[in-house]
Design a protein around this motif. Sequence first.
Motif, PDB file in Angstrom:
ATOM      1  N   CYS A 120       0.827  -1.209   0.000  1.00 28.13           N
ATOM      2  CA  CYS A 120       0.000   0.000   0.000  1.00 28.13           C
ATOM      3  C   CYS A 120       0.860   1.258   0.000  1.00 28.13           C
ATOM      4  O   CYS A 120       0.509   2.268  -0.643  1.00 28.13           O
ATOM      5  N   THR A 121       1.993   1.221   0.721  1.00 27.13           N
ATOM      6  CA  THR A 121       2.891   2.379   0.752  1.00 27.13           C
ATOM      7  C   THR A 121       3.460   2.654  -0.635  1.00 27.13           C
ATOM      8  O   THR A 121       3.625   3.819  -1.037  1.00 27.13           O
ATOM      9  N   LYS A 122       3.746   1.603  -1.379  1.00 28.22           N
ATOM     10  CA  LYS A 122       4.271   1.779  -2.741  1.00 28.22           C
ATOM     11  C   LYS A 122       3.216   2.340  -3.694  1.00 28.22           C
ATOM     12  O   LYS A 122       3.556   2.797  -4.797  1.00 28.22           O
ATOM     13  N   ILE A 123       1.954   2.295  -3.272  1.00 22.86           N
ATOM     14  CA  ILE A 123       0.881   2.890  -4.078  1.00 22.86           C
ATOM     15  C   ILE A 123       0.614   4.327  -3.661  1.00 22.86           C
ATOM     16  O   ILE A 123       0.476   5.225  -4.497  1.00 22.86           O
ATOM     17  N   VAL A 124       0.563   4.555  -2.355  1.00 23.00           N
ATOM     18  CA  VAL A 124       0.092   5.852  -1.878  1.00 23.00           C
ATOM     19  C   VAL A 124       1.141   6.951  -2.045  1.00 23.00           C
ATOM     20  O   VAL A 124       0.797   8.101  -2.347  1.00 23.00           O
ATOM     21  N   LEU A 125       2.430   6.650  -1.860  1.00 21.84           N
ATOM     22  CA  LEU A 125       3.442   7.709  -2.001  1.00 21.84           C
ATOM     23  C   LEU A 125       3.525   8.228  -3.438  1.00 21.84           C
ATOM     24  O   LEU A 125       3.514   9.451  -3.658  1.00 21.84           O
ATOM     25  N   PRO A 126       3.615   7.348  -4.472  1.00 24.13           N
ATOM     26  CA  PRO A 126       3.571   7.880  -5.852  1.00 24.13           C
ATOM     27  C   PRO A 126       2.258   8.611  -6.151  1.00 24.13           C
ATOM     28  O   PRO A 126       2.231   9.562  -6.941  1.00 24.13           O
ATOM     29  N   GLN A 127       1.180   8.168  -5.524  1.00 19.03           N
ATOM     30  CA  GLN A 127      -0.111   8.836  -5.725  1.00 19.03           C
ATOM     31  C   GLN A 127      -0.053  10.283  -5.235  1.00 19.03           C
ATOM     32  O   GLN A 127      -0.541  11.202  -5.911  1.00 19.03           O
ATOM     33  N   VAL A 128       0.528  10.491  -4.051  1.00 19.22           N
ATOM     34  CA  VAL A 128       0.626  11.840  -3.506  1.00 19.22           C
ATOM     35  C   VAL A 128       1.607  12.686  -4.322  1.00 19.22           C
ATOM     36  O   VAL A 128       1.365  13.882  -4.570  1.00 19.22           O
ATOM     37  N   ILE A 129       2.709  12.086  -4.748  1.00 18.80           N
ATOM     38  CA  ILE A 129       3.676  12.818  -5.579  1.00 18.80           C
ATOM     39  C   ILE A 129       3.029  13.244  -6.890  1.00 18.80           C
ATOM     40  O   ILE A 129       3.260  14.354  -7.389  1.00 18.80           O
ATOM     41  N   ALA A 130       2.166  12.372  -7.463  1.00 20.25           N
ATOM     42  CA  ALA A 130       1.488  12.706  -8.714  1.00 20.25           C
ATOM     43  C   ALA A 130       0.533  13.884  -8.539  1.00 20.25           C
ATOM     44  O   ALA A 130       0.233  14.588  -9.518  1.00 20.25           O
TER      45      ALA A 130
END
Length: 418
Positions: A291-301
Amino acid sequence: MATPDNSYSRQRLHLQGSFSSPEEKETFLSRFEAARLLLAPGVSKRNATISVLNALLDRVLTQAESVPASRSRTSSNSGKEMMLDSAGMYTGDEDPSDQDLFVVERKAFKNLCSGLVQQCGCQSNPSWTLASFLKKGHVARVQFACPHCKQSRIWASSRVLCGHYLANQKLVHAFTCAGILPRQYINFCAFAGMGEVKQRYIHSVYVDRLYQQVVADAAEESMKAAVECVKASPHYATSGEWVITDARHDSTSNAYHSTVPCIAGSTRRVVGIATLSRPEHRIAQTRELACTKIVLPQVIARGLNITEVAHDYQSAIKQYVQQLGMVNSYNTWHGTKNVAKELRKICAGAVRARDRTWFSELSDKARSTKVHLYWCMQNCGGRQCAMIMNISKDFQDLEFGYLLLISCVEKRLSVHLQ
């Protein structure tokens, strides 16, 4: 109030009343005179009081005797007429079995009350009897029929929205927002006997009626607004933003769903969120990293410049954060959760080791030290030495005991302040 007077052959009764003003007294006397003319027109004013009271008592007692026995508080309840007694309490019936429950809207209940008092077109009495009762999820659908002309009317305990009962849809919305799983909701309602909607209906609310899409759009707008709020802060242009991630599971072991929110450190608002279920990732213990590998790029995007990530004490997440070029940190709870436990080792022990490996004077310092560490982590500016040595000086005169305290705290915090 009333005192009998036996000094004369006639029996007298004195009634005394008090008024707050002369106007109130005059109003009462005028009303009493009007009542006398109606109840005892042929009686002189001298005997008016007793005559009026006797007339009132006759009417009240006659009216009370005419009340049907089924509505009397002292009568037995046959179960056929279940009404409210004169005290406003439900008399009930003698059926010991559990009764079904259902949800009713206030507007629907008002419509039921007003409809039952309306007579049928044939002017029969009684007008309506209960013909059938059907439950649709949490909603009661009742048919009333006239016993004479057989005309019928339908009443439901909820209004209809888009072809489905509104109460059922509102309860799906309620348990979803409360974080209750569909199976937990169904089991709860089944035990309560209040009816329930099944998985198929819940899925139709989520998908066919665009519930999931509406919630997703609202969440996306909220997180975008949270990102813009962080960007507007004075420190963002020079130092970026630090965020906190932490996993939330729907159960304590072998969870089916796991969610990792990403919270901005400066505003405490959610800027990203990722959820994985068992079909997408089978191992619950490693689902936080996924989940962390999904949410951090999501916030950066979304355009947020993340410079530091605080998370649970997991080495795999630490490696991933460092791969992204961000500063790795651990949250304060994991940094201090075992401090009190370690402090207990130097606060109590065997009598022979007293004042050598443990000190009774430190027995009340565990809680205050833990609270002080929270304050230090918030205000030390990242200086580990300053935070450790800034522990309250109230017990530094214990010399070796103080050194044990510092060593104990430093041992627990060293891995969390790298």
